[in-house]
Design a protein around this motif. Structure first.
Motif, mmCIF file in Angstrom:
data_model
loop_
_atom_site.group_PDB
_atom_site.id
_atom_site.type_symbol
_atom_site.label_atom_id
_atom_site.label_comp_id
_atom_site.label_asym_id
_atom_site.label_seq_id
_atom_site.Cartn_x
_atom_site.Cartn_y
_atom_site.Cartn_z
ATOM 1 N N ASP A 120 0.811 -1.215 0.000
ATOM 2 C CA ASP A 120 0.000 0.000 0.000
ATOM 3 C C ASP A 120 0.845 1.267 0.000
ATOM 4 O O ASP A 120 0.398 2.303 -0.462
ATOM 5 N N GLY A 121 2.056 1.203 0.526
ATOM 6 C CA GLY A 121 2.907 2.385 0.594
ATOM 7 C C GLY A 121 3.703 2.662 -0.668
ATOM 8 O O GLY A 121 4.456 3.621 -0.730
ATOM 9 N N VAL A 122 3.525 1.853 -1.697
ATOM 10 C CA VAL A 122 4.281 2.016 -2.945
ATOM 11 C C VAL A 122 3.469 2.845 -3.941
ATOM 12 O O VAL A 122 2.299 2.577 -4.171
ATOM 13 N N THR A 123 4.113 3.859 -4.516
ATOM 14 C CA THR A 123 3.490 4.675 -5.557
ATOM 15 C C THR A 123 4.224 4.408 -6.860
ATOM 16 O O THR A 123 5.441 4.480 -6.919
ATOM 17 N N VAL A 124 3.463 4.087 -7.899
ATOM 18 C CA VAL A 124 4.031 3.848 -9.223
ATOM 19 C C VAL A 124 3.655 5.030 -10.105
ATOM 20 O O VAL A 124 2.479 5.374 -10.229
ATOM 21 N N TYR A 125 4.665 5.656 -10.717
ATOM 22 C CA TYR A 125 4.457 6.763 -11.646
ATOM 23 C C TYR A 125 4.633 6.227 -13.064
ATOM 24 O O TYR A 125 5.702 5.737 -13.410
#
Length: 149
Positions: A120-125
């Motif tokens: 949940d703490g991972v952001t993918v751009y």
């Protein structure tokens, strides 16, 4: 886990109600997606990308068939499959090592933020040209990510 779309600025263009990829270099994203879709249907597939067929559209498969005249279609699919599996493993290792931001340049129809089990703490751009991002947004509209069991 979050996924964000980032569009690289390009010349202004007029959007139709249903975005289509017009630029040849951008259309390769559909061919790569066709390769992922074909690999996903194999009984011994290296991965499953349930979004690839939608992104590819008819054009991606037609383009793949045209490229196959230069070599074998199987070798093209294998190339895409090995490359995809390598990058999937790389992204999963990065997340396991507590990397919290992942940037995918020239993302095309990449669906890692939707199909891999990232925390949940991972952001993918996801970053690509405007025309690819418009097509991508229209294709993936309403699709968040695969259910995680």
């Amino acid at each position: 886990q979050k996924h964000k779309s980032v569009t690289r600025p390009t010349k202004p263009h007029v959007m139709t109600t249903s975005p289509q990829i017009q630029t040849d270099v951008c259309k390769t994203a559909q061919y790569i997606a066709a390769g992922r879709a074909l690999e996903s249907k194999r009984p011994d597939a290296l991965f499953n990308d349930p979004f690839a067929e939608a992104f590819s559209g008819d054009y991606g498969f037609t383009f793949m068939d045209g490229m196959a005249t230069l070599g074998s279609k199987e070798s093209l699919v294998n190339h895409v499959a090995v490359r995809t599996k390598f990058l999937d493993d790389f992204v999963e290792r990065a997340e396991a090592n507590e990397i919290k931001q992942i940037v995918i340049l020239a993302c095309g129809g990449d669906s890692r933020s939707r199909r891999l089990r990232l925390g949940d703490g991972v952001t993918v751009y996801n970053v690509d040209l405007a025309e690819v991002m418009a097509y991508r947004d229209a294709t993936f509209r309403g699709i968040d990510r695969l259910p995680q069991c």
